[in-house]
Design an enzyme around this catalytic site. Sequence first.
Site, PDB file in Angstrom:
ATOM      1  N   GLY A 122      58.326  40.194  65.139  1.00  0.00           N
ATOM      2  CA  GLY A 122      59.692  40.482  64.746  1.00  0.00           C
ATOM      3  C   GLY A 122      59.748  42.000  64.837  1.00  0.00           C
ATOM      4  O   GLY A 122      59.006  42.605  64.333  1.00  0.00           O
ATOM      5  N   GLY A 192      35.422  48.587  45.783  1.00  0.00           N
ATOM      6  CA  GLY A 192      36.485  47.943  45.211  1.00  0.00           C
ATOM      7  C   GLY A 192      36.275  46.493  45.258  1.00  0.00           C
ATOM      8  O   GLY A 192      35.293  45.978  45.540  1.00  0.00           O
ATOM      9  N   GLU A 213      29.845  54.222  47.162  1.00  0.00           N
ATOM     10  CA  GLU A 213      31.347  54.474  46.512  1.00  0.00           C
ATOM     11  C   GLU A 213      31.417  56.023  46.220  1.00  0.00           C
ATOM     12  O   GLU A 213      30.630  56.576  45.633  1.00  0.00           O
ATOM     13  CB  GLU A 213      31.465  53.717  45.238  1.00  0.00           C
ATOM     14  CG  GLU A 213      32.620  53.947  44.508  1.00  0.00           C
ATOM     15  CD  GLU A 213      33.928  53.799  45.076  1.00  0.00           C
ATOM     16  OE1 GLU A 213      34.860  54.921  44.974  1.00  0.00           O
ATOM     17  OE2 GLU A 213      33.996  52.716  45.938  1.00  0.00           O
ATOM     18  N   SER A 279      35.225  49.014  53.317  1.00  0.00           N
ATOM     19  CA  SER A 279      36.509  48.580  52.745  1.00  0.00           C
ATOM     20  C   SER A 279      36.853  49.815  51.760  1.00  0.00           C
ATOM     21  O   SER A 279      36.706  49.671  50.758  1.00  0.00           O
ATOM     22  CB  SER A 279      36.024  47.519  51.780  1.00  0.00           C
ATOM     23  OG  SER A 279      34.912  47.848  51.071  1.00  0.00           O
ATOM     24  N   MET A 328      48.473  46.033  45.785  1.00  0.00           N
ATOM     25  CA  MET A 328      48.350  45.107  47.066  1.00  0.00           C
ATOM     26  C   MET A 328      47.678  43.873  46.697  1.00  0.00           C
ATOM     27  O   MET A 328      46.416  43.711  46.820  1.00  0.00           O
ATOM     28  CB  MET A 328      47.634  45.922  48.195  1.00  0.00           C
ATOM     29  CG  MET A 328      48.267  46.960  48.901  1.00  0.00           C
ATOM     30  SD  MET A 328      47.389  47.734  49.994  1.00  0.00           S
ATOM     31  CE  MET A 328      48.521  48.872  51.054  1.00  0.00           C
ATOM     32  N   LEU A 329      48.521  43.019  46.118  1.00  0.00           N
ATOM     33  CA  LEU A 329      48.027  41.946  45.504  1.00  0.00           C
ATOM     34  C   LEU A 329      48.730  40.598  46.206  1.00  0.00           C
ATOM     35  O   LEU A 329      50.289  40.834  46.125  1.00  0.00           O
ATOM     36  CB  LEU A 329      48.178  41.690  44.025  1.00  0.00           C
ATOM     37  CG  LEU A 329      47.099  42.633  43.322  1.00  0.00           C
ATOM     38  CD1 LEU A 329      47.440  42.877  41.875  1.00  0.00           C
ATOM     39  CD2 LEU A 329      45.718  42.707  43.721  1.00  0.00           C
ATOM     40  N   ALA A 330      48.447  39.481  46.505  1.00  0.00           N
ATOM     41  CA  ALA A 330      48.985  38.578  46.947  1.00  0.00           C
ATOM     42  C   ALA A 330      50.103  37.945  46.092  1.00  0.00           C
ATOM     43  O   ALA A 330      51.401  37.929  46.438  1.00  0.00           O
ATOM     44  CB  ALA A 330      48.303  37.222  47.434  1.00  0.00           C
ATOM     45  N   HIS A 331      49.797  37.761  44.703  1.00  0.00           N
ATOM     46  CA  HIS A 331      50.786  37.243  43.664  1.00  0.00           C
ATOM     47  C   HIS A 331      51.909  38.308  43.489  1.00  0.00           C
ATOM     48  O   HIS A 331      53.072  38.055  43.010  1.00  0.00           O
ATOM     49  CB  HIS A 331      50.130  36.673  42.373  1.00  0.00           C
ATOM     50  CG  HIS A 331      49.104  37.687  41.889  1.00  0.00           C
ATOM     51  ND1 HIS A 331      47.624  37.938  42.404  1.00  0.00           N
ATOM     52  CD2 HIS A 331      48.882  38.765  40.937  1.00  0.00           C
ATOM     53  CE1 HIS A 331      46.967  38.703  41.906  1.00  0.00           C
ATOM     54  NE2 HIS A 331      47.873  39.417  40.730  1.00  0.00           N
ATOM     55  N   HIS A 454      38.297  22.853  21.620  1.00  0.00           N
ATOM     56  CA  HIS A 454      36.707  23.304  21.504  1.00  0.00           C
ATOM     57  C   HIS A 454      36.018  21.908  22.076  1.00  0.00           C
ATOM     58  O   HIS A 454      36.385  20.980  21.936  1.00  0.00           O
ATOM     59  CB  HIS A 454      36.391  23.415  19.916  1.00  0.00           C
ATOM     60  CG  HIS A 454      35.202  23.232  19.569  1.00  0.00           C
ATOM     61  ND1 HIS A 454      34.460  24.723  19.871  1.00  0.00           N
ATOM     62  CD2 HIS A 454      33.862  22.661  19.073  1.00  0.00           C
ATOM     63  CE1 HIS A 454      32.976  24.744  19.743  1.00  0.00           C
ATOM     64  NE2 HIS A 454      32.875  23.391  19.427  1.00  0.00           N
TER      65      HIS A 454
END
Length: 475
Positions: A122, A192, A213, A279, A328-331, A454
């Site tokens: 698009g 990361g 790193e 990464s 940058m997180l899906a949730h 418990h």
Amino acid sequence: MAKQFDVVVIGAGPGGYIAAIRAAQLGQSVACIDAWSTVDGKPAPGGTCTNVGCIPSKALLQSSEHYEQANHHFAEHGIEIKGVELKLDTLVGRKDTVVKQNNDGILYLFKKNKITYFHGTGSFLAHVDGGWSIKVSGTVDEDLVAKHVIVATGSSPRALPGLPFDETQILSNDGALRIPAVPKKLGVIGAGVIGLELGSVWRRLGAEVTILEAMPEFLAVADQQVAKEAQKAFAKQGLAIHTGVKIGEVKTAAKSVTVPYTDASGAEQKLVVDRLIVSIGRVPNVSGLGVDTVGLKLDERGFIVVDDDCRTNLPNVWAVGDVVRGPMLAHKAEEEGVAVAERIAGQHGHVNFGTIPFVIYTSPEIAWVGKNEQQLKTEGRDYKAGSFPFMANGRARALGDTTGFVKILADAKTDEVLGVHIIGPQASELISEAVTIMEFRGAAEDIARICHAHPTLSEAMKEAALAVDKRTLNF
């Protein structure tokens, strides 16, 4: 003639497809455009998360964990297994099946919610009467007009300068999910989430893994106490992690990759591996979107500029997820997608960035929400801390997984929970209780007074809350 919609969503990753569904639930006519394809060219909605990110990596983590348990830990339970054999094709094939189930699930949800799906790319053409003219370039080209547009095009892996991904020797997260044979030596640049998770997968399956790193501290984004515990656990497992390194010019040969680097002490070193995973972050996907055509504003890093409500500089054009500021997180993308759909419908969608949980699905798992001790000290905030080790938790002992702890940080005067940090079994599930408490601005005492079943791992959360007031019961 152009097809008319109230809302057109560009991108069907977590932010895009969830935005489309919520907009449809609220009575809007909705279209969603997405270009992801399977190997045979069929639609594969779900974005990076479903196709080459969250979902396939968790499938491989689960399979590799089973393999590790069978080889090294089943005997502790009186289960003797001889001649464990790894069938990598089957393992990767299961991952592919899980991905397809998710692809198909999203297509079903589009149909269920009467969302028109277009398989293609698009792009903006112009601002026209009735909204925005959008071009779909795919097997069949289409012209759409939308009153509102939600851009949810996601992100792509960042390559090292001068070292493009070939997905054979130099691997992004995509190539790292489909290595055809377990490499003898695997290098990873970047410690990361992606580097640690994929490094863990191939280490469990038999590779010798070295992670380089650039940051001087390991997991600098996490609470320091958690980071130290994690580094100790990973070293025990056999992950070689070197921090404070400076990467030189990487060279590839027929069957090897050579990574020259300067270590933290300034000494010149050289790592020779079969394959190299890079990464080092991700970049927003704006190429081909028609940004310049319509004057959509980007910041200096290439992200679409939005306000607190995810509005861009263009009227009725919104953007969510990896293509805008924030983690940058899906949730996070999902929550923004819902909020934008609700704002378009005249409601008051809301996203609280202060209670977005972070998770690393290694073993032990790592999860946190809110502030860590370093941040609170920098802010000069008076706080109390309480922690409880899993080695004192009955369910963790029964599981045979007692690494780590739960740590709660609370305001010194009000007792409001400011941050929760977990390293240990099922940390990804346990963190949700902390998110809920913090959303309601609850106190450590609230957690301490709630009855937890418990024996459960969640009791470690209760005990950590008790520890804030120095009254643990089981440690």
